[in-house]
Design a protein around this motif. Structure first.
Motif, PDB file in Angstrom:
ATOM      1  N   LEU A  95      -7.506  24.954  14.293  1.00 42.83           N
ATOM      2  CA  LEU A  95      -7.061  25.990  15.224  1.00 42.83           C
ATOM      3  C   LEU A  95      -5.530  25.981  15.325  1.00 42.83           C
ATOM      4  N   PRO A  96      -4.907  27.110  15.631  1.00 46.04           N
ATOM      5  CA  PRO A  96      -5.543  28.408  15.874  1.00 46.04           C
ATOM      6  C   PRO A  96      -5.895  29.123  14.581  1.00 46.04           C
ATOM      7  N   ILE A  97      -6.826  30.071  14.677  1.00 37.92           N
ATOM      8  CA  ILE A  97      -7.151  30.967  13.577  1.00 37.92           C
ATOM      9  C   ILE A  97      -6.334  32.236  13.790  1.00 37.92           C
ATOM     10  N   LYS A  98      -5.539  32.612  12.797  1.00 38.95           N
ATOM     11  CA  LYS A  98      -4.663  33.782  12.931  1.00 38.95           C
ATOM     12  C   LYS A  98      -5.009  34.779  11.831  1.00 38.95           C
ATOM     13  N   ALA A  99      -5.540  35.928  12.236  1.00 38.22           N
ATOM     14  CA  ALA A  99      -6.025  36.916  11.275  1.00 38.22           C
ATOM     15  C   ALA A  99      -5.400  38.279  11.535  1.00 38.22           C
ATOM     16  N   SER A 100      -5.131  38.999  10.453  1.00 38.18           N
ATOM     17  CA  SER A 100      -4.654  40.382  10.552  1.00 38.18           C
ATOM     18  C   SER A 100      -5.659  41.283   9.866  1.00 38.18           C
ATOM     19  N   TYR A 101      -5.634  42.574  10.207  1.00 36.41           N
ATOM     20  CA  TYR A 101      -6.553  43.504   9.552  1.00 36.41           C
ATOM     21  C   TYR A 101      -6.001  44.923   9.543  1.00 36.41           C
ATOM     22  N   PHE A 102      -6.460  45.681   8.546  1.00 37.70           N
ATOM     23  CA  PHE A 102      -6.317  47.134   8.503  1.00 37.70           C
ATOM     24  C   PHE A 102      -7.736  47.681   8.474  1.00 37.70           C
ATOM     25  N   VAL A 103      -8.098  48.518   9.438  1.00 41.47           N
ATOM     26  CA  VAL A 103      -9.469  49.018   9.502  1.00 41.47           C
ATOM     27  C   VAL A 103      -9.487  50.511   9.800  1.00 41.47           C
ATOM     28  N   SER A 104     -10.516  51.172   9.304  1.00 44.87           N
ATOM     29  CA  SER A 104     -10.837  52.522   9.753  1.00 44.87           C
ATOM     30  C   SER A 104     -11.859  52.378  10.882  1.00 44.87           C
ATOM     31  N   CYS A 105     -11.699  53.184  11.935  1.00 42.11           N
ATOM     32  CA  CYS A 105     -12.589  53.118  13.097  1.00 42.11           C
ATOM     33  C   CYS A 105     -13.165  54.502  13.377  1.00 42.11           C
ATOM     34  N   TYR A 106     -14.276  54.525  14.121  1.00 42.79           N
ATOM     35  CA  TYR A 106     -15.013  55.770  14.319  1.00 42.79           C
ATOM     36  C   TYR A 106     -15.474  55.901  15.763  1.00 42.79           C
ATOM     37  N   ARG A 107     -15.052  56.987  16.404  1.00 50.68           N
ATOM     38  CA  ARG A 107     -15.479  57.277  17.766  1.00 50.68           C
ATOM     39  C   ARG A 107     -15.724  58.777  17.892  1.00 50.68           C
TER      40      ARG A 107
ATOM     41  N   PHE B  12       4.397  52.512   3.258  1.00 45.41           N
ATOM     42  CA  PHE B  12       5.624  51.912   3.787  1.00 45.41           C
ATOM     43  C   PHE B  12       5.348  51.180   5.091  1.00 45.41           C
ATOM     44  N   ILE B  13       4.633  51.842   6.005  1.00 48.05           N
ATOM     45  CA  ILE B  13       4.318  51.229   7.296  1.00 48.05           C
ATOM     46  C   ILE B  13       3.424  50.009   7.103  1.00 48.05           C
ATOM     47  N   GLU B  14       2.428  50.136   6.228  1.00 51.21           N
ATOM     48  CA  GLU B  14       1.521  49.008   5.977  1.00 51.21           C
ATOM     49  C   GLU B  14       2.280  47.812   5.414  1.00 51.21           C
ATOM     50  N   ASN B  15       3.244  48.057   4.529  1.00 55.70           N
ATOM     51  CA  ASN B  15       4.025  46.952   3.960  1.00 55.70           C
ATOM     52  C   ASN B  15       4.851  46.242   5.026  1.00 55.70           C
ATOM     53  N   VAL B  16       5.430  47.008   5.958  1.00 54.69           N
ATOM     54  CA  VAL B  16       6.170  46.405   7.068  1.00 54.69           C
ATOM     55  C   VAL B  16       5.231  45.530   7.898  1.00 54.69           C
ATOM     56  N   MET B  17       4.040  46.042   8.179  1.00 54.81           N
ATOM     57  CA  MET B  17       3.070  45.291   8.980  1.00 54.81           C
ATOM     58  C   MET B  17       2.614  44.020   8.271  1.00 54.81           C
ATOM     59  N   ARG B  18       2.345  44.127   6.971  1.00 61.15           N
ATOM     60  CA  ARG B  18       1.924  42.945   6.216  1.00 61.15           C
ATOM     61  C   ARG B  18       3.014  41.873   6.211  1.00 61.15           C
ATOM     62  N   GLU B  19       4.260  42.309   6.071  1.00 70.33           N
ATOM     63  CA  GLU B  19       5.364  41.357   6.041  1.00 70.33           C
ATOM     64  C   GLU B  19       5.531  40.664   7.386  1.00 70.33           C
ATOM     65  N   GLU B  20       5.440  41.411   8.482  1.00 67.67           N
ATOM     66  CA  GLU B  20       5.548  40.790   9.802  1.00 67.67           C
ATOM     67  C   GLU B  20       4.374  39.859  10.068  1.00 67.67           C
ATOM     68  N   ALA B  21       3.183  40.242   9.634  1.00 70.57           N
ATOM     69  CA  ALA B  21       2.022  39.363   9.788  1.00 70.57           C
ATOM     70  C   ALA B  21       2.249  38.049   9.048  1.00 70.57           C
ATOM     71  N   ARG B  22       2.801  38.140   7.844  1.00 73.96           N
ATOM     72  CA  ARG B  22       3.084  36.927   7.067  1.00 73.96           C
ATOM     73  C   ARG B  22       4.104  36.045   7.769  1.00 73.96           C
TER      74      ARG B  22
ATOM     75  N   PHE C  34     -10.141  57.140  12.628  1.00 75.71           N
ATOM     76  CA  PHE C  34      -8.737  56.778  12.761  1.00 75.71           C
ATOM     77  C   PHE C  34      -8.537  55.380  12.192  1.00 75.71           C
ATOM     78  N   HIS C  35      -7.292  54.982  12.081  1.00 73.86           N
ATOM     79  CA  HIS C  35      -6.973  53.728  11.388  1.00 73.86           C
ATOM     80  C   HIS C  35      -6.100  52.837  12.264  1.00 73.86           C
ATOM     81  N   GLN C  36      -6.381  51.547  12.198  1.00 75.44           N
ATOM     82  CA  GLN C  36      -5.652  50.590  13.028  1.00 75.44           C
ATOM     83  C   GLN C  36      -5.180  49.395  12.205  1.00 75.44           C
ATOM     84  N   PHE C  37      -4.053  48.852  12.628  1.00 77.58           N
ATOM     85  CA  PHE C  37      -3.604  47.535  12.177  1.00 77.58           C
ATOM     86  C   PHE C  37      -3.716  46.613  13.374  1.00 77.58           C
ATOM     87  N   GLY C  38      -4.204  45.398  13.150  1.00 83.50           N
ATOM     88  CA  GLY C  38      -4.348  44.480  14.269  1.00 83.50           C
ATOM     89  C   GLY C  38      -4.059  43.043  13.908  1.00 83.50           C
ATOM     90  N   LEU C  39      -3.686  42.272  14.915  1.00 80.84           N
ATOM     91  CA  LEU C  39      -3.543  40.817  14.809  1.00 80.84           C
ATOM     92  C   LEU C  39      -4.507  40.171  15.781  1.00 80.84           C
TER      93      LEU C  39
END
Length: 442
Positions: free
Chosen positions: A102-114, A24-34, A126-131
């Protein structure tokens, strides 16, 4: 029998009964990114270690203490990504994306490790959404990026999130600020932790971000970057605030924000909440105009943000925000006998082809156990097929919430009949609530 292993410390499983919350959260994020014109980029989970050492910064906690780094069989040093920006920037350079406009506008969903001490809101995986946006130095882009984050939070109905912004200047004005910081912290050399002592000469701004209570207390009296901004950085920061004001975005100017990664310049911001304890930053970002150059490219002013999925879910749970589950089963067909199961399989195939969720028994349960299972998974309707139903060519569908029943044909018209049944009962519900039919409602 004992398990041979369990999940690694600092990691979590997302189980089938929980995954709808993430989706649900990912779908909201994808829609706002679009809506804001961002398209998804996907990068490898590991990169050459020097990418993060150069991009994130040698003096950061991430590089000094937290990266998962190992040597491959080919004797290469590689690192699991600790954040998403460096990999995206590498991809922009490697594939010459600036040549495409330009500009280049990219979104992502990633798993990160620390490698950190696991605690609430802070995991080793952990997991992040980014623009990310590359190729603009306009303050409009800074404000637009912040608005995109705010839009996501608004759609998720989050409350009590505070936007804090700052400018940490450009390399020119920051050089003077570093001198002032170094002179200030030199007075407390005997009290600083070992890590901060090593930062004193290389990057004294990192001391402002130290989590040590002693260093944090000392840092409270340090000079503020806003007192050292050059005219260009002052003007840029004032313009960002002007556009945020125009969009009706509330914010607080917090001169202590420096962010934890070395690539930031000028605008930095955080969305913070008090409802989940110490790990209260749910989104952080800003501008990193020198990152592409640091990675070997030409000057390409850039900016972006990342928000943590786990922390967002924690905030929503803490605030009692209900996340809808759209995966409910529309129809469960219980069967008695092999011929009935064949008919059920045929009907299910047709229902699923039109996008409805439907299930039947696949583990050999008796009829009573099948009905209990249908109730357990929240099936909206149930249908029982046995020899009598096959002979008559009809079966009775039952609304599990209201108890209403309706006979449906078991031939090629079954699908239309079932869809019409759902529609008619939705109409009845509308009439019960509003006291009229909805024939004149568009």
């Amino acid at each position: 029998m004992a398990l041979i292993t369990k999940k690694i410390k600092g990691t979590e499983d997302v189980l089938p009964k929980q995954s709808y919350r993430w989706q649900f959260i990912e779908n909201v994020m994808r829609e706002e990114a679009r809506i804001y014109g961002f398209k998804e980029i996907r990068t490898p989970v590991f990169e050459h270690t020097e990418l993060f050492a150069r991009g994130v910064g040698q003096t950061t906690d991430v590089v000094q203490k937290e990266m998962y780094t190992f040597t491959t069989k080919g004797n290469e040093s590689v690192t699991l990504r600790p954040e998403g920006t460096a990999g995206a920037a590498r991809a922009v350079l490697e594939h010459a994306l600036p040549n495409e406009g330009l500009p280049i506008k990219a979104s992502y969903f990633v798993s990160c490790y620390r490698y950190e001490k696991p605690q609430a809101g802070r995991l080793r995986e952990f997991h992040q959404f980014g623009l990310e946006e590359y190729g603009t130095q306009s303050p409009v882009a800074d404000a637009e990026l912040i608005c995109a984050a705010q839009s996501i939070f608004d759609r998720l109905r989050l409350k009590d999130l505070h936007l804090e912004i700052n400018s940490i200047g450009c390399p020119t004005c920051r050089a003077e600020y570093h001198k002032a910081l170094k002179a200030y912290f030199e007075q407390y050399k005997d009290q600083l932790c070992e890590t901060c002592l090593s930062r004193l000469d290389k990057n004294p701004m990192r001391i402002l971000d130290c989590k040590s209570p002693i260093c944090s207390k000392i840092a409270e009296g340090a000079p503020r970057i806003t007192e050292y901004l050059c005219d260009e950085c002052k003007e840029h920061f004032a313009s960002v605030q002007k556009y945020l004001d125009a969009a009706g975005i509330n914010y607080i100017v917090n001169p202590t924000i420096v962010r934890g990664l070395d690539y930031y310049t000028k605008t930095v911001f955080e969305f913070v909440t008090d409802c989940i304890g110490a790990q209260g930053t749910v989104c952080g970002g800003g501008r990193y105009d020198g990152l592409i150059e640091e990675l070997g490219g030409n000057h390409l002013p850039s900016l972006g943000f990342a928000m943590g999925m786990e922390r967002l879910l924690m905030v929503m749970e803490k605030q009692g925000i209900e996340i809808p589950d759209f995966s409910e089963c529309s129809l469960y067909i219980a069967t008695m006998g092999e011929k009935a199961q064949e008919k059920a399989f045929e009907l299910l195939h047709n229902i699923r082809e039109c996008g409805e969720t439907a299930e039947t028994d696949v583990v050999g349960r008796g009829l009573r156990a099948q009905m209990k299972y249908a109730d357990k998974i929240g099936a909206k309707y149930t249908l029982v097929i046995g020899d009598n139903e096959l002979n008559e060519g009809f079966a009775e569908a039952k609304n599990m919430e209201t108890g209403k029943k309706a006979k449906l044909p078991l031939d090629e018209s079954f699908l239309d009949s079932f869809l019409n049944l759902q529609l008619s009962e939705e109409t009845d519900t509308f009439s019960a609530v509003f006291g009229k039919d909805n024939s004149d409602v568009e």
